[in-house]
Design an enzyme around this catalytic site. Structure first.
Site, PDB file in Angstrom:
ATOM      1  N   SER A 168      42.252 -15.374 -97.569  1.00 45.49           N
ATOM      2  CA  SER A 168      42.560 -16.599 -98.303  1.00 45.49           C
ATOM      3  C   SER A 168      42.419 -16.288 -99.795  1.00 45.49           C
ATOM      4  O   SER A 168      41.525 -16.760-100.474  1.00 45.49           O
ATOM      5  CB  SER A 168      41.602 -17.722 -97.895  1.00 45.49           C
ATOM      6  OG  SER A 168      40.276 -17.383 -98.213  1.00 45.49           O
ATOM      7  N   HIS A 220      40.808 -17.921 -91.274  1.00 42.06           N
ATOM      8  CA  HIS A 220      40.030 -16.857 -90.636  1.00 42.06           C
ATOM      9  C   HIS A 220      39.912 -17.009 -89.124  1.00 42.06           C
ATOM     10  O   HIS A 220      39.189 -16.251 -88.491  1.00 42.06           O
ATOM     11  CB  HIS A 220      38.607 -16.803 -91.222  1.00 42.06           C
ATOM     12  CG  HIS A 220      38.578 -16.419 -92.664  1.00 42.06           C
ATOM     13  ND1 HIS A 220      37.434 -16.510 -93.432  1.00 42.06           N
ATOM     14  CD2 HIS A 220      39.546 -15.932 -93.482  1.00 42.06           C
ATOM     15  CE1 HIS A 220      37.711 -16.109 -94.666  1.00 42.06           C
ATOM     16  NE2 HIS A 220      38.978 -15.754 -94.723  1.00 42.06           N
ATOM     17  N   GLU A 278      34.841 -22.118 -93.619  1.00 41.56           N
ATOM     18  CA  GLU A 278      33.519 -21.541 -93.313  1.00 41.56           C
ATOM     19  C   GLU A 278      32.451 -22.618 -93.222  1.00 41.56           C
ATOM     20  O   GLU A 278      32.382 -23.504 -94.077  1.00 41.56           O
ATOM     21  CB  GLU A 278      33.123 -20.543 -94.414  1.00 41.56           C
ATOM     22  CG  GLU A 278      34.136 -19.429 -94.558  1.00 41.56           C
ATOM     23  CD  GLU A 278      33.910 -18.554 -95.792  1.00 41.56           C
ATOM     24  OE1 GLU A 278      32.769 -18.510 -96.314  1.00 41.56           O
ATOM     25  OE2 GLU A 278      34.887 -17.928 -96.217  1.00 41.56           O
ATOM     26  N   GLU A 321      34.959 -13.379 -89.675  1.00 38.21           N
ATOM     27  CA  GLU A 321      33.666 -13.071 -90.298  1.00 38.21           C
ATOM     28  C   GLU A 321      32.527 -13.142 -89.285  1.00 38.21           C
ATOM     29  O   GLU A 321      31.357 -13.295 -89.650  1.00 38.21           O
ATOM     30  CB  GLU A 321      33.427 -14.014 -91.480  1.00 38.21           C
ATOM     31  CG  GLU A 321      34.480 -13.816 -92.558  1.00 38.21           C
ATOM     32  CD  GLU A 321      34.175 -14.530 -93.859  1.00 38.21           C
ATOM     33  OE1 GLU A 321      33.189 -15.287 -93.927  1.00 38.21           O
ATOM     34  OE2 GLU A 321      34.939 -14.315 -94.814  1.00 38.21           O
ATOM     35  N   ASP A 372      32.604 -23.836 -96.982  1.00 41.80           N
ATOM     36  CA  ASP A 372      33.693 -23.366 -97.843  1.00 41.80           C
ATOM     37  C   ASP A 372      34.985 -23.921 -97.257  1.00 41.80           C
ATOM     38  O   ASP A 372      35.447 -23.465 -96.214  1.00 41.80           O
ATOM     39  CB  ASP A 372      33.732 -21.825 -97.873  1.00 41.80           C
ATOM     40  CG  ASP A 372      34.904 -21.308 -98.716  1.00 41.80           C
ATOM     41  OD1 ASP A 372      35.607 -22.138 -99.336  1.00 41.80           O
ATOM     42  OD2 ASP A 372      35.106 -20.076 -98.743  1.00 41.80           O
ATOM     43  N   GLU A 407      32.068 -25.227-101.301  1.00 43.27           N
ATOM     44  CA  GLU A 407      32.834 -24.214-102.053  1.00 43.27           C
ATOM     45  C   GLU A 407      34.320 -24.563-101.961  1.00 43.27           C
ATOM     46  O   GLU A 407      34.795 -24.955-100.883  1.00 43.27           O
ATOM     47  CB  GLU A 407      32.555 -22.840-101.438  1.00 43.27           C
ATOM     48  CG  GLU A 407      33.340 -21.701-102.070  1.00 43.27           C
ATOM     49  CD  GLU A 407      33.110 -20.370-101.336  1.00 43.27           C
ATOM     50  OE1 GLU A 407      32.015 -20.179-100.758  1.00 43.27           O
ATOM     51  OE2 GLU A 407      34.034 -19.544-101.325  1.00 43.27           O
ATOM     52  N   ASP A 445      35.612 -20.721-106.104  1.00 40.46           N
ATOM     53  CA  ASP A 445      36.026 -19.385-105.654  1.00 40.46           C
ATOM     54  C   ASP A 445      37.483 -19.164-106.085  1.00 40.46           C
ATOM     55  O   ASP A 445      37.739 -18.621-107.160  1.00 40.46           O
ATOM     56  CB  ASP A 445      35.841 -19.287-104.133  1.00 40.46           C
ATOM     57  CG  ASP A 445      36.420 -18.023-103.534  1.00 40.46           C
ATOM     58  OD1 ASP A 445      36.730 -17.099-104.292  1.00 40.46           O
ATOM     59  OD2 ASP A 445      36.574 -17.938-102.290  1.00 40.46           O
ATOM     60  N   LYS A 460      33.072 -12.279-106.679  1.00 41.68           N
ATOM     61  CA  LYS A 460      33.671 -11.255-105.814  1.00 41.68           C
ATOM     62  C   LYS A 460      34.192 -10.152-106.712  1.00 41.68           C
ATOM     63  O   LYS A 460      35.095 -10.382-107.535  1.00 41.68           O
ATOM     64  CB  LYS A 460      34.857 -11.839-105.056  1.00 41.68           C
ATOM     65  CG  LYS A 460      34.514 -12.799-103.922  1.00 41.68           C
ATOM     66  CD  LYS A 460      35.794 -13.489-103.464  1.00 41.68           C
ATOM     67  CE  LYS A 460      35.624 -14.250-102.173  1.00 41.68           C
ATOM     68  NZ  LYS A 460      36.777 -15.162-101.934  1.00 41.68           N
ATOM     69  N   SER A 482      29.585 -12.623-103.065  1.00 47.77           N
ATOM     70  CA  SER A 482      30.331 -12.758-101.805  1.00 47.77           C
ATOM     71  C   SER A 482      31.038 -11.488-101.350  1.00 47.77           C
ATOM     72  O   SER A 482      31.536 -10.705-102.160  1.00 47.77           O
ATOM     73  CB  SER A 482      31.361 -13.868-101.971  1.00 47.77           C
ATOM     74  OG  SER A 482      32.243 -13.906-100.877  1.00 47.77           O
ATOM     75  N   HIS A 483      31.080 -11.327-100.043  1.00 47.54           N
ATOM     76  CA  HIS A 483      31.923 -10.319 -99.379  1.00 47.54           C
ATOM     77  C   HIS A 483      33.367 -10.837 -99.344  1.00 47.54           C
ATOM     78  O   HIS A 483      33.658 -11.898 -99.888  1.00 47.54           O
ATOM     79  CB  HIS A 483      31.419 -10.120 -97.950  1.00 47.54           C
ATOM     80  CG  HIS A 483      31.639 -11.348 -97.097  1.00 47.54           C
ATOM     81  ND1 HIS A 483      31.776 -11.335 -95.737  1.00 47.54           N
ATOM     82  CD2 HIS A 483      31.768 -12.669 -97.453  1.00 47.54           C
ATOM     83  CE1 HIS A 483      31.977 -12.549 -95.283  1.00 47.54           C
ATOM     84  NE2 HIS A 483      31.968 -13.380 -96.295  1.00 47.54           N
ATOM     85  N   ARG A 484      34.272 -10.106 -98.660  1.00 44.51           N
ATOM     86  CA  ARG A 484      35.611 -10.607 -98.357  1.00 44.51           C
ATOM     87  C   ARG A 484      35.755 -10.701 -96.842  1.00 44.51           C
ATOM     88  O   ARG A 484      34.985 -10.097 -96.093  1.00 44.51           O
ATOM     89  CB  ARG A 484      36.704  -9.656 -98.896  1.00 44.51           C
ATOM     90  CG  ARG A 484      36.724  -9.469-100.397  1.00 44.51           C
ATOM     91  CD  ARG A 484      36.721 -10.744-101.213  1.00 44.51           C
ATOM     92  NE  ARG A 484      37.777 -11.688-100.943  1.00 44.51           N
ATOM     93  CZ  ARG A 484      38.774 -11.990-101.777  1.00 44.51           C
ATOM     94  NH1 ARG A 484      38.844 -11.382-102.949  1.00 44.51           N
ATOM     95  NH2 ARG A 484      39.675 -12.900-101.477  1.00 44.51           N
ATOM     96  N   SER A 485      36.772 -11.440 -96.395  1.00 50.21           N
ATOM     97  CA  SER A 485      36.931 -11.566 -94.942  1.00 50.21           C
ATOM     98  C   SER A 485      37.349 -10.239 -94.308  1.00 50.21           C
ATOM     99  O   SER A 485      37.033  -9.963 -93.152  1.00 50.21           O
ATOM    100  CB  SER A 485      37.914 -12.672 -94.602  1.00 50.21           C
ATOM    101  OG  SER A 485      39.105 -12.523 -95.336  1.00 50.21           O
ATOM    102  N   LYS A 496      26.692 -14.414 -99.607  1.00 51.71           N
ATOM    103  CA  LYS A 496      27.290 -14.689 -98.300  1.00 51.71           C
ATOM    104  C   LYS A 496      28.018 -13.448 -97.830  1.00 51.71           C
ATOM    105  O   LYS A 496      28.755 -12.814 -98.585  1.00 51.71           O
ATOM    106  CB  LYS A 496      28.192 -15.928 -98.334  1.00 51.71           C
ATOM    107  CG  LYS A 496      29.461 -15.838 -99.128  1.00 51.71           C
ATOM    108  CD  LYS A 496      30.397 -17.016 -98.791  1.00 51.71           C
ATOM    109  CE  LYS A 496      31.770 -16.811 -99.377  1.00 51.71           C
ATOM    110  NZ  LYS A 496      32.744 -17.829 -98.996  1.00 51.71           N
TER     111      LYS A 496
HETATM  112  O1  LIG Z   1      37.095 -17.594 -99.271  1.00 55.49           O
HETATM  113  C1  LIG Z   1      36.139 -16.809 -99.241  1.00 55.49           C
HETATM  114  O2  LIG Z   1      35.101 -17.148 -99.779  1.00 55.49           O
HETATM  115  C2  LIG Z   1      36.307 -15.414 -98.671  1.00 55.49           C
HETATM  116  C3  LIG Z   1      35.094 -14.764 -98.118  1.00 55.49           C
HETATM  117  O3  LIG Z   1      34.421 -15.491 -97.150  1.00 55.49           O
HETATM  118  O4  LIG Z   1      37.407 -15.303 -97.828  1.00 55.49           O
HETATM  119  P1  LIG Z   1      38.585 -14.280 -98.231  1.00 55.49           P
HETATM  120  O5  LIG Z   1      37.951 -12.943 -98.402  1.00 55.49           O
HETATM  121  O6  LIG Z   1      39.567 -14.338 -97.084  1.00 55.49           O
HETATM  122  O7  LIG Z   1      39.182 -14.788 -99.503  1.00 55.49           O
HETATM  123 MG   LIG Z   2      35.857 -19.049-100.574  1.00 55.81          MG
END
Ligand SMILES: O=C(O)[C@@H](CO)OP(=O)(O)O
Ligand SMILES: [Mg+2]
Length: 444
Positions: free
Chosen positions: A40, A156, A165, A208, A243, A297, A324, A349, A376-379, A400
């Site tokens: 996303s 996701h 999320e 995730e 989120d 979020e 985000d 990120k 934050s991580h990524r999906s 997260k």
């Molecule tokens: O939206 C988010 O916060 C992220 C991580 O959980 O998702 P994505 O990496 O797919 O952007």
């Molecule tokens: Mg997000």
């Protein structure tokens, strides 16, 4: 400690999509990093370069970015000292020459930036989190409160849940290790409850590692979480966070509407699912009244500054409103949001902006504004746990990294347990101070 060469290769991430691994070679050894990738993604993110050659990986390969590391970045960094992070990041930005890193690819640049930091820390003989704290000028080394994404929806997961999320936030734990235990216990209670109410096939997981039962309304998901928290005996100790990733169901052209049934393309698509900003805002206010919420979020679309400002004015004194897709870890967008009071917290990120230097700058802006900052991580992830060191070094107090299961998510949580152990040992030996963010993770 100078760079001899930089090399990249194509590897696969947790979704089975190609991504980059970068190696920085010095006379004191080789240091590497692996690059994550979102689903996303915000339209204002730095550009992830993909090949478009349909004969390989449906056109999603990253060989162009790999070539850019090997043929363009490596020669210009040759001979530079690895402990000159800013000069190295600036050099890559200059070579790229575009506003969104689209020439070399943010995925190429960020891999080099991360591997360089790892090289510098290692050659100096200090842990990566310590090196990052020095780069950021931060003396507050802190273990973060983890936010476990245990119900997956949105882009996701293959269910109809609009929000992406649903997280557990064990703010009342005494330390990180216990926070992880609490999260894992509730995760397992949740599995049992889902099995009981929706059947065994509802316990499949999303990108995730969170469960992805066939729910359609956020209320159903929130009720499940409250029941699982209470069942495990953690009432008052664990909060819930959401989120929405609302850009995914925002249609700015169609009278600014938000479609909460956006994944249902059949004729049963609900006509009641369309909300304007005002209606969606009242839904969030209702949710906050009913459930123990820690933060929302991306409650609105990535360019819906107006409704973000409204929700922040209405409930931002009670909880975090985190940007985000709205902010994309981009210092320019963060400055605008600070000036206009659009949100009160930043999602951080590293691959969204593309270099460690700019990531640190973004975190500092948030800190100086008195904002929260969630690393934050990524999906799409790898086993690289760079962000564990990043969150401790920056001392932002919250991270997260998905559910407490699946190894690409656990790599970060397990690394944080190790860091905590290391810091405890140093504290016993020489009184070095550190803390677990706990209840202070973000107070207004
Ligand atoms: O939206 C988010 O916060 C992220 C991580 O959980 O998702 P994505 O990496 O797919 O952007
Ligand atoms: Mg997000």
């Amino acid at each position: 400690m100078s760079i001899q060469s930089v090399k990249a290769r194509e590897i696969l991430d947790s979704r089975g999509n190609p991504t980059i691994e970068v190696e920085v070679w010095t006379n004191e050894g080789m240091f590497s990093a692996k690059v994550p990738s979102g689903a996303s993604t915000g339209i204002h993110e730095a550009y992830e370069l993909r090949d478009g050659d349909k004969s390989r990986y449906f056109g999603f390969g990253v060989l162009k970015a790999v070539c850019n590391v090997n043929n363009l970045i490596s020669p210009i960094l040759k001979g530079m000292r690895v402990d000159n992070q800013k000069a190295i990041d600036d050099k890559m930005i200059e070579l790229d020459g575009t506003k969104n890193k689209s020439k070399l690819g943010a995925n190429a640049i960020v891999g080099v930036s991360m591997a360089v930091a790892r090289a510098a820390a290692s050659i100096k003989g200090i842990p990566l989190y310590r090196y990052i704290s020095e780069l950021a000028g931060n003396s507050n080394i802190r273990l973060p409160v983890p936010c476990f994404n245990v119900i997956n929806g949105g882009k996701h997961a293959g269910n109809r849940l609009p929000f992406q999320e649903f997280m557990l936030v064990p703010h009342g734990a005494p330390n990180f290790k216990e926070a992880l235990r609490y999260g894992s216990e509730v995760y397992h209670s949740l599995k049992e409850i889902i099995k009981e109410r929706y059947g065994i096939d509802a316990t499949n997981v999303g990108d995730e590692g969170g469960f992805a039962p066939s729910l359609s309304s956020p209320d159903e998901a929130l009720t499940l979480l409250v029941d699982a928290i209470n069942h495990s005996g953690y009432e008052g100790v664990i909060k819930i966070a959401v989120d929405s990733a609302a850009s995914e169901f925002w249609n700015p052209k169609d009278s600014q509407s938000y479609d909460l049934d956006f994944k249902n393309t059949s004729s049963s698509h609900s006509i009641n699912s369309l909300n304007n900003g005002e209606q969606l805002l009242s839904k969030y206010v209702e949710i906050l009244k009913k459930y123990p919420i820690a933060f929302f979020e991306d409650p609105f679309g990535e360019d819906d500054w107006e409704n973000h400002s409204k929700i922040t004015a209405e409930i931002g004194m009670k909880i975090q409103i985190i940007g985000d897709d709205l902010l994309c870890t981009n210092p320019e967008r963060i400055k605008k949001a600070i000036a206009e009071k659009t949100v009160n917290s930043l999602l951080l990120k590293i691959n969204q902006i593309g270099t460690l230097t700019e990531t640190i700058e973004a975190a500092k802006l948030a800190k100086d504004a008195g904002w929260g900052c969630l690393v934050s991580h990524r999906s799409g992830e790898t086993d690289d746990h760079f962000i564990a060191d990043l969150v401790v070094g920056l001392g932002t107090g919250e991270i997260k990294s998905g559910a407490p299961c699946r190894f690409e998510r656990l790599a970060k949580y397990n690394r944080l347990m190790k860091i905590e152990e290391e810091l405890e040992k140093a504290h016993r030996a020489n009184g070095n101070l550190f803390e677990f963010a706990g209840d202070d993770f973000y107070h207004f």
